[in-house]
Write an enzyme that holds these catalytic residues in place. Structure first.
Site, PDB file in Angstrom:
ATOM      1  N   HIS A 174       0.805  -1.224   0.000  1.00  0.00           N
ATOM      2  CA  HIS A 174       0.000   0.000   0.000  1.00  0.00           C
ATOM      3  C   HIS A 174       0.838   1.275   0.000  1.00  0.00           C
ATOM      4  O   HIS A 174       0.308   2.367  -0.038  1.00  0.00           O
ATOM      5  CB  HIS A 174      -0.924   0.017   1.216  1.00  0.00           C
ATOM      6  CG  HIS A 174      -0.182   0.237   2.501  1.00  0.00           C
ATOM      7  ND1 HIS A 174       0.455  -0.774   3.174  1.00  0.00           N
ATOM      8  CD2 HIS A 174       0.053   1.369   3.213  1.00  0.00           C
ATOM      9  CE1 HIS A 174       1.037  -0.277   4.250  1.00  0.00           C
ATOM     10  NE2 HIS A 174       0.819   1.014   4.297  1.00  0.00           N
TER      11      HIS A 174
HETATM   12  C1  UD1 Z   1      -1.637   5.472   6.209  1.00  0.00           C
HETATM   13  C2  UD1 Z   1      -0.294   5.849   6.831  1.00  0.00           C
HETATM   14  C3  UD1 Z   1       0.705   4.720   6.587  1.00  0.00           C
HETATM   15  C4  UD1 Z   1       0.167   3.385   7.055  1.00  0.00           C
HETATM   16  C5  UD1 Z   1      -1.168   3.150   6.376  1.00  0.00           C
HETATM   17  C6  UD1 Z   1      -1.793   1.852   6.761  1.00  0.00           C
HETATM   18  C7  UD1 Z   1       0.246   8.240   6.805  1.00  0.00           C
HETATM   19  C8  UD1 Z   1       1.089   9.251   6.175  1.00  0.00           C
HETATM   20  N1  UD1 Z   1       0.255   7.030   6.216  1.00  0.00           N
HETATM   21  O1  UD1 Z   1      -1.474   5.389   4.791  1.00  0.00           O
HETATM   22  O2  UD1 Z   1       1.878   5.001   7.300  1.00  0.00           O
HETATM   23  O3  UD1 Z   1       1.070   2.374   6.727  1.00  0.00           O
HETATM   24  O4  UD1 Z   1      -2.038   4.215   6.735  1.00  0.00           O
HETATM   25  O5  UD1 Z   1      -3.003   1.686   6.090  1.00  0.00           O
HETATM   26  O6  UD1 Z   1      -0.379   8.501   7.812  1.00  0.00           O
HETATM   27  N2  UD1 Z   1      -9.028   5.254   2.405  1.00  0.00           N
HETATM   28  C9  UD1 Z   1     -10.248   4.629   2.391  1.00  0.00           C
HETATM   29  N3  UD1 Z   1     -10.751   4.212   3.591  1.00  0.00           N
HETATM   30  C10 UD1 Z   1     -10.116   4.390   4.763  1.00  0.00           C
HETATM   31  C11 UD1 Z   1      -8.865   5.024   4.763  1.00  0.00           C
HETATM   32  C12 UD1 Z   1      -8.327   5.441   3.580  1.00  0.00           C
HETATM   33  O7  UD1 Z   1     -10.864   4.462   1.339  1.00  0.00           O
HETATM   34  O8  UD1 Z   1     -10.637   3.963   5.809  1.00  0.00           O
HETATM   35  C13 UD1 Z   1      -8.431   5.674   1.117  1.00  0.00           C
HETATM   36  C14 UD1 Z   1      -8.681   7.124   0.843  1.00  0.00           C
HETATM   37  O9  UD1 Z   1      -8.979   7.261  -0.509  1.00  0.00           O
HETATM   38  C15 UD1 Z   1      -7.357   7.782   1.130  1.00  0.00           C
HETATM   39  C16 UD1 Z   1      -6.351   6.676   0.850  1.00  0.00           C
HETATM   40  O10 UD1 Z   1      -7.040   5.463   1.163  1.00  0.00           O
HETATM   41  O11 UD1 Z   1      -7.162   8.908   0.363  1.00  0.00           O
HETATM   42  C17 UD1 Z   1      -5.099   6.770   1.670  1.00  0.00           C
HETATM   43  O12 UD1 Z   1      -5.399   6.909   3.069  1.00  0.00           O
HETATM   44  P1  UD1 Z   1      -4.422   7.744   4.032  1.00  0.00           P
HETATM   45  O13 UD1 Z   1      -4.925   7.701   5.420  1.00  0.00           O
HETATM   46  O14 UD1 Z   1      -4.159   9.073   3.445  1.00  0.00           O
HETATM   47  O15 UD1 Z   1      -3.057   6.961   3.919  1.00  0.00           O
HETATM   48  P2  UD1 Z   1      -2.705   5.408   3.819  1.00  0.00           P
HETATM   49  O16 UD1 Z   1      -2.206   5.130   2.461  1.00  0.00           O
HETATM   50  O17 UD1 Z   1      -3.812   4.541   4.333  1.00  0.00           O
END
Ligand code: UD1
Length: 373
Positions: free
Chosen positions: A220
């Protein structure tokens, strides 16, 4: 002297994203068992704050349920956004909570945006910050998590480290010895407490897989999944590998978005099993019984070290070098990954050991320091 001890201390625990929940659960458990002791002073009032960085059922709620974490006292509900948006929203929402609750400690875990945002807010309000999983460094500032780690550690009043390398990093950065506490790996506390349930996971039956006869993949990180050409190349290789052995790949929402964009068709590969993200207990089963794990997650590097499952980390570096030095982990890249996987399938397996203090008692040690400090 007894009279000088406060009756109660207030500890605010912050969780926001998936890898935080298994680090918070053992702390809550340790606080509860301390409070259950007769005549213990000070008692601890815990306040759980969920920032809402992750919000999908299988990215958040399922972990609360499986790990027995109580409903958060406060949910900031910030959701997704760019780094600045997400961090700023957490800060704006967290400040009034701190002002109202006036905790003695704010405890943050890991390296996600919620960790950074809440440390900055608490620290500017003069509230003591404790960082669990401090001192890890990939020395790669293109990773957003590395920035989060550096800022959080420079602000924290107590830095709880999982391994000796983390202490060495902090020492080099000038963090005094009085603030650095080697307490072990809190993830292993959660793992140990859920192992029995993991053994009963219904997942292998559902996916029709058998112990030792599948590969477990999680990817991811932006560096692997945000560029279409990189993810396409990875998927092609995984497709080829799946002709030899089933590949189980629970897909993170960030990865799912890009797979859609590149119109990847898993139907072309009968043994490439793409699923929704799995819960914690199912993931433990997969990590324990996989022939090998291919991942870019931090937590899985540690869990495979504990289980002694061979692990290939698809990254140029790791902030968890102990998993390579002592454990079963090895770095890989797009060029070498197929050969590295084949080596393991052919039995060229690295034998690892479990690092010091990865024993399921880390939360207990942390609570002792918080009470004393
Ligand atoms: C975040 C953490 C990363 C961790 C990861 C585990 C930061 C900078 N990154 O990355 O260190 O390894 O979590 O998952 O904090 N989204 C959903 N549903 C959710 C959450 C996210 O659909 O419940 C989608 C959204 O479109 C979002 C994207 O995933 O824009 C990324 O989510 P985000 O929280 O920005 O970062 P992660 O890639 O999950």
């Amino acid at each position: 002297m007894k009279g000088l001890q406060p009756e109660k201390i207030k500890i605010m625990l912050v969780a926001g994203a998936r890898p935080n929940f298994m680090k918070i659960a053992p702390l809550i458990k340790a606080i509860n068992s301390r409070n259950e002791q007769k005549n213990i002073r000070p008692r601890i009032k815990a306040i759980l704050v969920h920032t809402g960085q992750h919000y999908d059922h299988n990215m958040s709620d399922i972990f609360f349920k499986e790990l027995g974490i109580p409903e958060p006292d406060i949910n900031l509900g910030v959701g997704s956004g760019s780094h600045a948006e997400q961090t700023a929203r957490i800060m704006l929402a967290f400040e009034p909570v701190c002002l109202k609750e006036k905790p003695d400690w704010v405890v943050v875990v890991g390296d996600v945006n919620s960790t950074l945002a809440c440390s900055v807010v608490a620290s500017k309000l003069g509230i003591k910050v404790a960082h669990v999983e401090a001192g890890l460094r990939s020395h790669d500032r293109t990773m957003p998590e590395e920035i989060n780690r550096l800022v959080t550690d420079s602000l924290a009043d107590l830095l709880f480290t999982p391994s000796d390398d983390a202490n060495i990093n902090l020492k080099k950065e000038g963090i005094p010895a009085t603030k650095r506490k080697l307490v072990g790996n809190i993830m292993i506390d959660a793992l140990v407490s859920r192992l029995k349930q993991a053994e009963k996971s219904p997942l292998p039956h559902r996916l029709n897989i058998r112990p030792g006869q599948f590969i477990y993949v999680t990817l991811h990180r932006p560096s692997n999944v945000d560029r279409p050409e990189v993810l396409s190349a990875i998927m092609k290789k995984l497709g080829r590998i799946s002709k030899k052995i089933p590949v189980v790949f629970p897909v993170h929402p960030r990865t799912r978005k890009m797979l859609k964009k590149i119109s990847f068709r898993p139907e072309a590969y009968s043994q490439l099993i793409l699923t929704e993200p799995v819960g914690y207990t199912d993931s433990l089963w997969l990590a324990k019984y996989a022939r090998l794990v291919l991942t870019d997650s931090g937590g899985l590097q540690e869990e495979t070290t504990y289980f002694k499952t061979p692990c290939l980390t698809l990254r140029p570096n790791t902030e968890r070098p102990v998993t390579i030095k002592i454990g079963t982990n090895k770095l890989t890249n797009l060029k070498t990954m197929e050969a590295d996987i084949n080596d393991i399938l052919d039995g060229k397996i690295k034998r690892g050991k479990i690092p010091r203090y990865w024993d399921g008692r880390t939360a207990e040690r942390i609570i002792k320091y918080l009470v004393a400090g």
